[in-house]
Motif scaffolding. Structure first.
Motif, PDB file in Angstrom:
ATOM      1  N   ARG A 133       0.863  -1.171   0.000  1.00  0.00           N
ATOM      2  CA  ARG A 133       0.000   0.000   0.000  1.00  0.00           C
ATOM      3  C   ARG A 133       0.895   1.214   0.000  1.00  0.00           C
ATOM      4  O   ARG A 133       1.567   1.494   0.979  1.00  0.00           O
ATOM      5  CB  ARG A 133      -0.889  -0.011   1.218  1.00  0.00           C
ATOM      6  CG  ARG A 133      -1.763  -1.248   1.247  1.00  0.00           C
ATOM      7  CD  ARG A 133      -3.029  -0.971   1.926  1.00  0.00           C
ATOM      8  NE  ARG A 133      -3.878  -2.155   1.826  1.00  0.00           N
ATOM      9  CZ  ARG A 133      -5.008  -2.272   2.437  1.00  0.00           C
ATOM     10  NH1 ARG A 133      -5.445  -1.308   3.191  1.00  0.00           N
ATOM     11  NH2 ARG A 133      -5.737  -3.336   2.304  1.00  0.00           N
ATOM     12  N   SER A 138      -0.580   6.009  -3.297  1.00  0.00           N
ATOM     13  CA  SER A 138      -1.915   6.088  -3.893  1.00  0.00           C
ATOM     14  C   SER A 138      -2.966   5.598  -2.910  1.00  0.00           C
ATOM     15  O   SER A 138      -4.060   6.153  -2.823  1.00  0.00           O
ATOM     16  CB  SER A 138      -1.985   5.301  -5.197  1.00  0.00           C
ATOM     17  OG  SER A 138      -1.740   3.936  -4.959  1.00  0.00           O
ATOM     18  N   TYR A 139      -2.642   4.556  -2.136  1.00  0.00           N
ATOM     19  CA  TYR A 139      -3.566   4.060  -1.113  1.00  0.00           C
ATOM     20  C   TYR A 139      -3.799   5.142  -0.059  1.00  0.00           C
ATOM     21  O   TYR A 139      -4.931   5.428   0.314  1.00  0.00           O
ATOM     22  CB  TYR A 139      -3.008   2.804  -0.446  1.00  0.00           C
ATOM     23  CG  TYR A 139      -3.893   2.269   0.651  1.00  0.00           C
ATOM     24  CD1 TYR A 139      -4.971   1.453   0.368  1.00  0.00           C
ATOM     25  CD2 TYR A 139      -3.666   2.617   1.973  1.00  0.00           C
ATOM     26  CE1 TYR A 139      -5.798   0.980   1.361  1.00  0.00           C
ATOM     27  CE2 TYR A 139      -4.487   2.155   2.984  1.00  0.00           C
ATOM     28  CZ  TYR A 139      -5.556   1.331   2.682  1.00  0.00           C
ATOM     29  OH  TYR A 139      -6.366   0.880   3.675  1.00  0.00           O
ATOM     30  N   CYS A 148      -5.944   7.975  -1.473  1.00  0.00           N
ATOM     31  CA  CYS A 148      -7.346   7.579  -1.575  1.00  0.00           C
ATOM     32  C   CYS A 148      -8.000   7.548  -0.198  1.00  0.00           C
ATOM     33  O   CYS A 148      -9.129   7.995  -0.019  1.00  0.00           O
ATOM     34  CB  CYS A 148      -7.467   6.208  -2.225  1.00  0.00           C
ATOM     35  SG  CYS A 148      -7.268   6.232  -4.008  1.00  0.00           S
ATOM     36  N   LYS A 177     -14.376   7.984  -6.292  1.00  0.00           N
ATOM     37  CA  LYS A 177     -14.906   6.911  -7.143  1.00  0.00           C
ATOM     38  C   LYS A 177     -14.108   6.715  -8.424  1.00  0.00           C
ATOM     39  O   LYS A 177     -14.028   5.608  -8.947  1.00  0.00           O
ATOM     40  CB  LYS A 177     -16.366   7.179  -7.471  1.00  0.00           C
ATOM     41  CG  LYS A 177     -17.269   6.957  -6.273  1.00  0.00           C
ATOM     42  CD  LYS A 177     -18.712   7.211  -6.599  1.00  0.00           C
ATOM     43  CE  LYS A 177     -19.571   6.957  -5.367  1.00  0.00           C
ATOM     44  NZ  LYS A 177     -20.966   7.310  -5.606  1.00  0.00           N
ATOM     45  N   SER A 178     -13.484   7.782  -8.931  1.00  0.00           N
ATOM     46  CA  SER A 178     -12.738   7.653 -10.183  1.00  0.00           C
ATOM     47  C   SER A 178     -11.276   7.260  -9.962  1.00  0.00           C
ATOM     48  O   SER A 178     -10.657   6.677 -10.838  1.00  0.00           O
ATOM     49  CB  SER A 178     -12.810   8.942 -10.998  1.00  0.00           C
ATOM     50  OG  SER A 178     -12.155   9.981 -10.294  1.00  0.00           O
ATOM     51  N   SER A 179     -10.719   7.560  -8.797  1.00  0.00           N
ATOM     52  CA  SER A 179      -9.295   7.333  -8.573  1.00  0.00           C
ATOM     53  C   SER A 179      -8.980   6.120  -7.703  1.00  0.00           C
ATOM     54  O   SER A 179      -7.880   5.591  -7.773  1.00  0.00           O
ATOM     55  CB  SER A 179      -8.654   8.558  -7.927  1.00  0.00           C
ATOM     56  OG  SER A 179      -8.808   9.670  -8.752  1.00  0.00           O
ATOM     57  N   CYS A 180      -9.918   5.703  -6.873  1.00  0.00           N
ATOM     58  CA  CYS A 180      -9.641   4.629  -5.916  1.00  0.00           C
ATOM     59  C   CYS A 180     -10.300   3.328  -6.364  1.00  0.00           C
ATOM     60  O   CYS A 180     -11.436   3.348  -6.839  1.00  0.00           O
ATOM     61  CB  CYS A 180     -10.163   5.017  -4.546  1.00  0.00           C
ATOM     62  SG  CYS A 180      -9.511   6.584  -3.945  1.00  0.00           S
ATOM     63  N   PRO A 181      -9.612   2.209  -6.190  1.00  0.00           N
ATOM     64  CA  PRO A 181     -10.212   0.912  -6.538  1.00  0.00           C
ATOM     65  C   PRO A 181     -11.462   0.650  -5.704  1.00  0.00           C
ATOM     66  O   PRO A 181     -11.517   0.981  -4.513  1.00  0.00           O
ATOM     67  CB  PRO A 181      -9.114  -0.098  -6.194  1.00  0.00           C
ATOM     68  CG  PRO A 181      -7.850   0.686  -6.180  1.00  0.00           C
ATOM     69  CD  PRO A 181      -8.222   2.070  -5.767  1.00  0.00           C
ATOM     70  N   THR A 182     -12.460   0.040  -6.318  1.00  0.00           N
ATOM     71  CA  THR A 182     -13.733  -0.197  -5.631  1.00  0.00           C
ATOM     72  C   THR A 182     -13.578  -1.143  -4.444  1.00  0.00           C
ATOM     73  O   THR A 182     -14.324  -1.026  -3.477  1.00  0.00           O
ATOM     74  CB  THR A 182     -14.773  -0.772  -6.607  1.00  0.00           C
ATOM     75  OG1 THR A 182     -14.228  -1.932  -7.234  1.00  0.00           O
ATOM     76  CG2 THR A 182     -15.163   0.242  -7.653  1.00  0.00           C
ATOM     77  N   GLN A 183     -12.606  -2.041  -4.471  1.00  0.00           N
ATOM     78  CA  GLN A 183     -12.441  -2.953  -3.338  1.00  0.00           C
ATOM     79  C   GLN A 183     -11.964  -2.198  -2.096  1.00  0.00           C
ATOM     80  O   GLN A 183     -12.330  -2.545  -0.982  1.00  0.00           O
ATOM     81  CB  GLN A 183     -11.519  -4.112  -3.688  1.00  0.00           C
ATOM     82  CG  GLN A 183     -10.060  -3.743  -3.838  1.00  0.00           C
ATOM     83  CD  GLN A 183      -9.223  -4.909  -4.328  1.00  0.00           C
ATOM     84  OE1 GLN A 183      -8.888  -4.940  -5.483  1.00  0.00           O
ATOM     85  NE2 GLN A 183      -8.910  -5.834  -3.460  1.00  0.00           N
ATOM     86  N   TRP A 184     -11.140  -1.155  -2.268  1.00  0.00           N
ATOM     87  CA  TRP A 184     -10.718  -0.342  -1.130  1.00  0.00           C
ATOM     88  C   TRP A 184     -11.920   0.390  -0.542  1.00  0.00           C
ATOM     89  O   TRP A 184     -12.125   0.413   0.659  1.00  0.00           O
ATOM     90  CB  TRP A 184      -9.662   0.674  -1.533  1.00  0.00           C
ATOM     91  CG  TRP A 184      -8.322   0.114  -1.883  1.00  0.00           C
ATOM     92  CD1 TRP A 184      -7.902  -1.182  -1.752  1.00  0.00           C
ATOM     93  CD2 TRP A 184      -7.223   0.830  -2.416  1.00  0.00           C
ATOM     94  NE1 TRP A 184      -6.613  -1.309  -2.178  1.00  0.00           N
ATOM     95  CE2 TRP A 184      -6.158  -0.082  -2.589  1.00  0.00           C
ATOM     96  CE3 TRP A 184      -7.011   2.147  -2.769  1.00  0.00           C
ATOM     97  CZ2 TRP A 184      -4.913   0.284  -3.094  1.00  0.00           C
ATOM     98  CZ3 TRP A 184      -5.775   2.523  -3.273  1.00  0.00           C
ATOM     99  CH2 TRP A 184      -4.739   1.585  -3.435  1.00  0.00           C
TER     100      TRP A 184
END
Length: 127
Positions: free
Chosen positions: A67, A70-71, A74, A103-110
């Motif tokens: 991580r 970017s993590y 987000c 919603k556009s930059s972060c993965p949906t699983q996070w």
């Protein structure tokens, strides 16, 4: 070299350093030995076997999952979004902007993981 001759600022800096060395105000640089390489760091400084780490932003890391920035970015925007909703309501333009970014930059699983933690009361950040 005369005092009226133009001096390159870097040469002037070097001359000042040499003068300080001559006056004993600054130690001379050690001679560089060509072909030398600094020793590797001790193994204890590069040990990554601890799997129960907590990320800088407070979110626990999963085993073996990297991580990075970017993590963290987000995560911070997610927290800012939910704080904005609590303070200004869901219709506020600032909140919509943060929602779009998350919603556009972060993965949906996070996002799903954070939502689940928030609903279970286990989210590490106060919102």
């Amino acid at each position: 070299m005369s005092a009226s001759a133009p001096v390159d600022p870097h040469d002037k800096m070097r001359a000042r350093d040499v003068n300080k060395v001559a006056r004993g105000e600054q130690a001379p640089r050690p001679a560089h030995e060509y072909g030398t390489v600094s020793p590797p760091p001790p193994p204890s400084s590069t040990n990554t076997s601890n799997n129960n780490k907590v990320h800088k932003c407070g979110a626990p890391e999963k085993d073996g999952e990297l991580r990075g920035s970017s993590y963290q970015h987000c995560y911070v925007k997610y927290v800012e979004y939910h704080r904005c909703i609590n303070q200004k309501g869901e219709k506020a333009p600032e909140c919509n902007k943060l929602d779009t970014y998350v919603k556009s930059s972060c993965p949906t699983q996070w996002i799903a993981e954070w939502d689940r933690e928030r609903l279970d009361g286990k989210f590490p950040e106060a919102i």
